[in-house]
Design a protein around this motif. Sequence first.
Motif, PDB file in Angstrom:
ATOM      1  N   ASN A  21       0.597  11.951   2.499  1.00  0.00           N
ATOM      2  CA  ASN A  21      -0.434  10.922   2.593  1.00  0.00           C
ATOM      3  C   ASN A  21      -0.482  10.082   1.319  1.00  0.00           C
ATOM      4  OD1 ASN A  21      -1.091  12.054   5.055  1.00  0.00           O
ATOM      5  ND2 ASN A  21      -2.929  13.090   4.312  1.00  0.00           N
TER       6      ASN A  21
ATOM      7  N   ASP B 251       0.937  17.697   3.791  1.00  0.00           N
ATOM      8  CA  ASP B 251       0.202  16.500   4.199  1.00  0.00           C
ATOM      9  C   ASP B 251      -0.398  15.750   3.019  1.00  0.00           C
ATOM     10  OD1 ASP B 251       0.824  16.904   6.806  1.00  0.00           O
ATOM     11  OD2 ASP B 251      -1.173  17.542   7.450  1.00  0.00           O
ATOM     12  N   LYS B 252      -0.917  16.462   2.043  1.00  0.00           N
ATOM     13  CA  LYS B 252      -1.566  15.801   0.916  1.00  0.00           C
ATOM     14  C   LYS B 252      -0.564  14.944   0.146  1.00  0.00           C
ATOM     15  CE  LYS B 252      -4.496  16.710  -3.108  1.00  0.00           C
ATOM     16  NZ  LYS B 252      -5.160  17.770  -3.925  1.00  0.00           N
TER      17      LYS B 252
ATOM     18  N   TYR C 210      -1.488  12.004  12.059  1.00  0.00           N
ATOM     19  CA  TYR C 210      -1.492  11.248  10.809  1.00  0.00           C
ATOM     20  C   TYR C 210      -2.401  10.018  10.901  1.00  0.00           C
ATOM     21  CZ  TYR C 210       1.412   7.758  13.110  1.00  0.00           C
ATOM     22  OH  TYR C 210       1.863   6.795  13.965  1.00  0.00           O
TER      23      TYR C 210
ATOM     24  N   ASN D 178      -5.435  10.248   8.896  1.00  0.00           N
ATOM     25  CA  ASN D 178      -5.288  10.631   7.493  1.00  0.00           C
ATOM     26  C   ASN D 178      -5.582   9.503   6.507  1.00  0.00           C
ATOM     27  OD1 ASN D 178      -4.497  13.099   8.427  1.00  0.00           O
ATOM     28  ND2 ASN D 178      -2.371  12.959   7.774  1.00  0.00           N
TER      29      ASN D 178
END
Length: 344
Positions: A90, A86-87, A120, A123
Amino acid sequence: MIAKTRKTIAVVVGRWQLVHRGQEALFQAAFAVADEVIAVLGSSYRSRDPRNPFLHEERRQMLLANMTPDQQARLHFLPVRDYFDDKRWNAAVAFGVTALAGEQADIVLVGHQKDHTSYYLSNFPRWRQHLVARLADVDATAMRNVFFEAEDADAALTVMAPYVSAPVRAWLQAWSRLPEYLRRQAEHAAVAAYRRKYTAVAYMTGDAVVTAGDQVLLVRRKGPFGEDLWAVPGGHLERGEKLVACAIRELIEETQFPLLPASILAALHEVATFEDPLRSARGRLITMAHHFKFPEMAMLPEVLGSDDVKEARWFHRDELPAMESQCFEDHFVILDHFLGLIEG
């Protein structure tokens, strides 16, 4: 002096793996609130599979098919790969949006709360949100099932008429005449059969990333899953077997790797787990990837594809970035983890 008004840019995120009326309505909502729209094309650059049968350029064409010339001129596309992190994902989306929209744009994230895959939306706290109600009782998975499970594509498109616009159906009809449609049908059926057979919550596999200096060992797969795609050697864990032993066994079986298991084990450099629920279209496959790192050799170990692969071959590390779309499932991401192939 008149103050300059900031441009409003709507961002719509999705995979768009068969564009339906609900997704088109989402874009209409985005055009209504913004000067320009950025469509983030998730799962880009990767090889085709049953969840991702269309390349990102094909999805771009589908999205454009039902838009007016004015909307087409206001629409930008941002392909983003799957990082299964995810990091990193994003950061890639934020960087790409800023590059297209500019630092001063007013960014609004347009979407709807569909299911767990919509997380998401939270995010990007710096962007405004414009949430809309679900605009059609249809999803892309159901449409893919109809399209690829039918014996006749034209009949499938007739069934899909209430849910997929006429311009997109025309695009799909033309695409179904290509040889790729039959390949996608065959793999779709193979995955359905696999899921009927393997019904546990998850299965474990062991993979072997083998390097000798700057050389990397890959295998070219047989069917029915990912035929002709390149992968790291690996396979299912057997009863009573340790994961590292599984990786070594599969390496030897698939490539006829000429070293003894003890010598291969001595070269173990790093181990990492890859367990994203969507890493494989076949189901929940959790793999432990083992990096066996050998020093540069004057003569590389001779390898030969066997068992369930067509070919085993050494590649120079510098060749791998250009092979992302030729790699099976998330194997490019696995290679990137150990070898740092993705820049930025």
